[in-house]
Design a protein around this motif. Sequence first.
Motif, mmCIF file in Angstrom:
data_model
loop_
_atom_site.group_PDB
_atom_site.id
_atom_site.type_symbol
_atom_site.label_atom_id
_atom_site.label_comp_id
_atom_site.label_asym_id
_atom_site.label_seq_id
_atom_site.Cartn_x
_atom_site.Cartn_y
_atom_site.Cartn_z
ATOM 1 N N ARG A 1 5.085 3.802 5.323
ATOM 2 C CA ARG A 1 4.599 5.177 5.321
ATOM 3 C C ARG A 1 3.085 5.234 5.534
ATOM 4 N N ALA A 2 2.701 6.006 6.598
ATOM 5 C CA ALA A 2 1.301 6.308 6.880
ATOM 6 C C ALA A 2 0.446 5.061 7.048
ATOM 7 N N ARG A 3 1.032 3.981 7.567
ATOM 8 C CA ARG A 3 0.250 2.767 7.743
ATOM 9 C C ARG A 3 0.232 2.300 9.198
ATOM 10 N N ARG A 4 0.531 3.204 10.116
ATOM 11 C CA ARG A 4 0.499 2.815 11.530
ATOM 12 C C ARG A 4 -0.490 3.697 12.285
ATOM 13 N N LEU B 1 6.608 9.926 12.970
ATOM 14 C CA LEU B 1 5.254 9.384 13.060
ATOM 15 C C LEU B 1 4.519 9.556 11.739
ATOM 16 N N ALA B 2 4.687 10.711 11.104
ATOM 17 C CA ALA B 2 4.016 10.954 9.826
ATOM 18 C C ALA B 2 4.532 10.024 8.734
ATOM 19 N N ASP B 3 5.818 9.674 8.804
ATOM 20 C CA ASP B 3 6.424 8.840 7.764
ATOM 21 C C ASP B 3 6.315 7.342 8.050
ATOM 22 N N GLY B 4 5.670 6.984 9.143
ATOM 23 C CA GLY B 4 5.496 5.572 9.455
ATOM 24 C C GLY B 4 6.755 4.878 9.907
ATOM 25 N N ASP B 5 7.727 5.625 10.448
ATOM 26 C CA ASP B 5 8.972 5.013 10.917
ATOM 27 C C ASP B 5 8.730 4.187 12.174
ATOM 28 N N PHE B 6 9.582 3.176 12.350
ATOM 29 C CA PHE B 6 9.585 2.448 13.621
ATOM 30 C C PHE B 6 10.392 3.277 14.613
ATOM 31 N N VAL B 7 9.765 3.704 15.685
ATOM 32 C CA VAL B 7 10.422 4.534 16.699
ATOM 33 C C VAL B 7 10.872 3.637 17.842
#
Length: 590
Positions: free
Chosen positions: A15-18, A280-286
């Motif tokens: 979360r929020a680290r990318r 994107l906000a949650d830091g998910d791998f897209v």
Amino acid sequence: MNKPQPPRPIGWRRRARRRLVRPLSEASPADIAIVGLSCRFPGASNTEEFWRNLHDGVESISFYSPEDLAASGIDPAVLANPHFVPAGSLTEGAELFDASFFGINPREAESMDPQQRVFLECAWHALENAGYHPERYSGSIGVYAGCAMSTYFHQLLRNPGFLHLVGHLQALIGNDKDYLSTHVSYKLNLRGPSISIQSTCATSLVAVCVACEGIRSGSCDMALAGGVCIRAPQITGYYYEPGGIYSPDGRCRVFDSDAQGVVFGNGVGVVVLKRLVDALADGDFVHAVIKGWAMNNDGGSKASYTAPSIDGQADVIARAQAMAGVNPGTVTYIEAHGTATAAGDPVEIAALSKAFRRGTKKKGFCAVGSVKSNFGHLDHAAGVAGLIKTVLALKHRQIPPTLNFEQPHPAIPFADSPFYVNQTLSDWKCRRFPRRAGVSAFGIGGTNAHVMLEEAPRRQSLASSRPAHLLLISARTTTALETATSRLMEHLKAHPHLAIADVAYTSQVGRRAFSHRRTLVCQSVEDAVHALESTDARRVLSSKWRGRKRQVVFMFSGQGSQYVNMARGLYRFEPRFKKQVDRCAELLKP
């Protein structure tokens, strides 16, 4: 029927680290992110094996011996028919099921169609790949899926004694198409819309489109979408009919001059969808981005009910491109429906050309292929198979070969079209625009679906300020815990580039915590692998949770045992600890 959980690609999020390295071309609030993938296709028990087969050009169609067919109950007299083709594609282990994992008793499990069993397992793995434990997710999760007609139920009807034991209603619930999605929602405790989709060969891609609509409308925040086709028995073969849709020799030659039909097979695929802005906000791998989608029906203006329609297909493709806001000249790959039939293939290329010519006059710039050349037609799972193939191609920036293609079909004017058949593994090059692709699925009866994909925005993990990280592993049994530990260790070995902070974060918040638990404090992926391999009891701690929740507190011992810079590391690297120490310091001020 019990079995250990098969190896699965593991998903990580933080979360929020990318940090966004390359923004999307024109990001839209309607964009949908694919944040999780899971599949079991012929020759592949997971997405990594599937990509390896695609990359290497592996054909996963099986040819059955007389002994195989006899074991499946096929009459030996059938083999003497010159039109009988002993071929098909199998999903390994479809008869196995970890019933106790889902709280299903053995008798109920035995009465369930393998389609429902396998799809339930695949749904669980898809959420794990996305890095989400549904009961910790605050939003609503929907399920949109479809399956083929239950052939397993026909087998149950031959055993009236068993039906009497389980009850006809229970057998119906475990086999009818209507209960596929709601079974998943019930067993995984998902509270969003749960809708079964039925559109023959277009089913699973239509399910993806409807799921995207559900997310866009606010009906759910995340969705599982896909399809499954598992026949019982799987080993059967088929009768070739001249002029029909079946291949005479068990090969699928999409777009080729010798194309005469398709082979049918078995498989399951599930994707996890979420609004791109939220992902994107949650830091998910897209994995990839769905920019647009469309569905329609041919109506009655065509040769027959089963015939394809140029106008219907061209319309659905053009509308998906319009929704995505992309010029067709920037689309460089199409995953076609591609059934290798004399009627279907020429119509599909003509429809694609009609849609593309609305925006470009370029020739031969867009590759076209079909996963059916690898393992045949997966019926209700065909659309999601093509979607997952294309997502993996975008991720790896390579276009896999379409197999069994030598000479173009004489009724397909490739030279004057925007398309060419990709025959070898090719680097997917792009210059001015992001990599973009379209995926089609067309069902008998005229339902058409098309999805526009774009490669995911390139992001990188930010370096963590913490020098060490807590890695958690849990399972229902001690045996399963060892298996989970081994799986994690092998995955970390295969992916040494992973950020250990992402792995640790997902292990803490994106996995369900079972009673048998293992913990490890590590500083890097290499350090974690070394500790797990050594099984050092001083570092790798194992225990069984007894069901009691315990609070965690910071204790200050006093009595003169404190020292200068005590807990400085915690104060420096742990914001929550720092906040509480600062608060205590304020309270102690005179």
